[in-house]
Enzyme design. Sequence first.
Site, mmCIF file in Angstrom:
data_model
loop_
_atom_site.group_PDB
_atom_site.id
_atom_site.type_symbol
_atom_site.label_atom_id
_atom_site.label_comp_id
_atom_site.label_asym_id
_atom_site.label_seq_id
_atom_site.Cartn_x
_atom_site.Cartn_y
_atom_site.Cartn_z
ATOM 1 N N SER A 145 43.222 44.641 54.904
ATOM 2 C CA SER A 145 42.922 43.127 54.911
ATOM 3 C C SER A 145 43.427 44.062 56.678
ATOM 4 O O SER A 145 44.654 45.073 57.391
ATOM 5 C CB SER A 145 44.244 42.479 54.701
ATOM 6 O OG SER A 145 44.427 41.961 55.285
ATOM 7 N N TYR A 158 52.410 41.846 50.040
ATOM 8 C CA TYR A 158 50.945 42.309 50.052
ATOM 9 C C TYR A 158 50.539 42.917 51.713
ATOM 10 O O TYR A 158 49.495 43.870 51.384
ATOM 11 C CB TYR A 158 50.256 40.258 50.730
ATOM 12 C CG TYR A 158 49.141 40.851 50.817
ATOM 13 C CD1 TYR A 158 47.875 40.396 49.801
ATOM 14 C CD2 TYR A 158 48.376 40.795 52.193
ATOM 15 C CE1 TYR A 158 46.756 40.563 50.639
ATOM 16 C CE2 TYR A 158 47.209 40.536 52.588
ATOM 17 C CZ TYR A 158 45.966 40.164 51.351
ATOM 18 O OH TYR A 158 44.682 40.187 51.508
HETATM 19 N N1 LIG Z 1 40.034 35.751 52.009
HETATM 20 C C1 LIG Z 1 40.704 36.710 53.074
HETATM 21 O O1 LIG Z 1 40.988 36.109 54.105
HETATM 22 C C2 LIG Z 1 40.718 38.256 53.082
HETATM 23 C C3 LIG Z 1 40.937 38.653 54.298
HETATM 24 C C4 LIG Z 1 42.255 39.849 53.949
HETATM 25 C C5 LIG Z 1 41.420 41.002 52.991
HETATM 26 N N2 LIG Z 1 41.312 39.831 51.751
HETATM 27 C C6 LIG Z 1 40.784 40.169 50.275
HETATM 28 O O2 LIG Z 1 40.189 40.357 49.443
HETATM 29 C C7 LIG Z 1 39.843 40.748 48.360
HETATM 30 C C8 LIG Z 1 39.666 39.669 47.780
HETATM 31 O O3 LIG Z 1 40.475 37.691 47.812
HETATM 32 P P1 LIG Z 1 39.978 37.053 47.606
HETATM 33 O O4 LIG Z 1 39.914 36.244 49.036
HETATM 34 O O5 LIG Z 1 38.482 36.406 47.855
HETATM 35 O O6 LIG Z 1 40.495 35.677 47.075
HETATM 36 P P2 LIG Z 1 40.261 34.795 45.463
HETATM 37 O O7 LIG Z 1 39.238 33.869 45.835
HETATM 38 O O8 LIG Z 1 41.325 34.612 44.813
HETATM 39 O O9 LIG Z 1 39.209 36.081 43.837
HETATM 40 C C9 LIG Z 1 40.505 36.891 43.883
HETATM 41 C C10 LIG Z 1 39.502 37.758 42.851
HETATM 42 O O10 LIG Z 1 39.825 38.318 42.581
HETATM 43 C C11 LIG Z 1 40.652 38.567 40.703
HETATM 44 N N3 LIG Z 1 41.885 39.076 40.665
HETATM 45 C C12 LIG Z 1 43.012 38.389 40.968
HETATM 46 N N4 LIG Z 1 44.241 39.297 39.737
HETATM 47 C C13 LIG Z 1 43.290 40.199 39.052
HETATM 48 C C14 LIG Z 1 43.513 40.625 38.497
HETATM 49 N N5 LIG Z 1 44.583 41.389 37.629
HETATM 50 N N6 LIG Z 1 42.357 41.750 37.325
HETATM 51 C C15 LIG Z 1 41.040 41.144 37.808
HETATM 52 N N7 LIG Z 1 40.762 40.639 38.802
HETATM 53 C C16 LIG Z 1 41.626 40.151 38.970
HETATM 54 C C17 LIG Z 1 40.244 37.026 40.896
HETATM 55 O O11 LIG Z 1 39.303 37.115 39.284
HETATM 56 P P3 LIG Z 1 40.934 36.115 37.739
HETATM 57 O O12 LIG Z 1 41.464 35.063 39.176
HETATM 58 O O13 LIG Z 1 39.310 35.256 37.379
HETATM 59 O O14 LIG Z 1 41.137 37.754 37.403
HETATM 60 C C18 LIG Z 1 39.093 36.364 41.430
HETATM 61 O O15 LIG Z 1 37.934 37.225 41.180
HETATM 62 C C19 LIG Z 1 41.435 41.101 47.813
HETATM 63 O O16 LIG Z 1 41.501 41.690 47.890
HETATM 64 C C20 LIG Z 1 42.483 39.929 49.300
HETATM 65 O O17 LIG Z 1 43.888 40.571 49.307
HETATM 66 C C21 LIG Z 1 41.145 38.227 51.473
#
Ligand SMILES: NC(=O)c1ccc[n+]([C@@H]2O[C@H](COP(=O)([O-])OP(=O)(O)OC[C@H]3O[C@@H](n4cnc5c(N)ncnc54)[C@H](OP(=O)(O)O)[C@@H]3O)[C@@H](O)[C@H]2O)c1
Length: 254
Positions: A145, A158
Amino acid sequence: MNTLFDLAGRVILVTGGSRGIGFAMAEALAQHGATVVLNGRDVAALEAKAEALRTAGLKAEIAAFDVNDEAAGRAAMERINQTHGRLYGLINNAGIQHRSPILEFTTKDFEHVVSTNLTSCFYLSREAIRLMTPHGGGRIINTVSMLGVQARPTVPAYIAAKEGLRALTRALAVEVGPQGILVNAIAPGYIATEMNVPLMENKDFSDWVVSKTPMQRWGKPSELGGGAVYLMSEAGAFVNGHVLSIDGGMSVQV
Ligand SMILES: NC(=O)c1ccc[n+]([C@@H]2O[C@H](COP(=O)([O-])OP(=O)(O)OC[C@H]3O[C@@H](n4cnc5c(N)ncnc54)[C@H](OP(=O)(O)O)[C@@H]3O)[C@@H](O)[C@H]2O)c1
């Protein structure tokens, strides 16, 4: 297909692949020929997404496990290795957020975020390296991130976890580079996913994101796909220990 980006025959596990950034990266990898294994905790959601990819003529399977469950994660990776003969790539993408003022932030909540966003990436990478080494190589991508290098209030766990994951990326890149295993990271900016719904619904915050991003908008999950294909493919054959920012320029704006 251009062989530089051709992923045919490559089996890639994407944690947190049921929605958002993880699914978008998996879809792009599959569109370039990879067999993707989608991970998450919700079997029905995973099966629906894998079926959508298969309906589009792509190769997709599921591996449901909680990344905090090391035994389950190791068993899933073993199964993938046995079924396909080789695990080529791992994307450590599963992640959670927890927002709270510091005086109300419990140690348990801190540890849960660090376990999900960092410790899981450590053991999954270790097991991937164990499986990749006999084949002379492989690829690991960690989703980090902007937060970590930069900070905002109320998300200390985080920030600590994501900065730790950048450090883990460097540590593993230098240790397993000689074995042909390349370890890199992708650092998304603010992307419109489920994780950010509370932020998108907050007009002041959303306007702030737009004003701070040179491209003047939130990112789309699909815009992370190209970076994942690059780092998994021949195009990225000499890229190791790198953090690829995909953030519309936000991280370089003063
Ligand atoms: N969105 C942003 O702006 C942003 C920016 C920087 C970094 N990121 C990073 O990108 C990654 C994805 O984020 P996103 O925004 O796509 O989030 P999201 O839409 O909330 O998706 C999160 C994913 O992780 C899975 N997950 C969560 N906890 C888990 C666990 N304990 N075991 C297995 N799977 C798990 C969820 O599936 P289930 O809940 O069904 O298990 C889902 O598939 C994360 O690492 C986040 O920190 C996001």
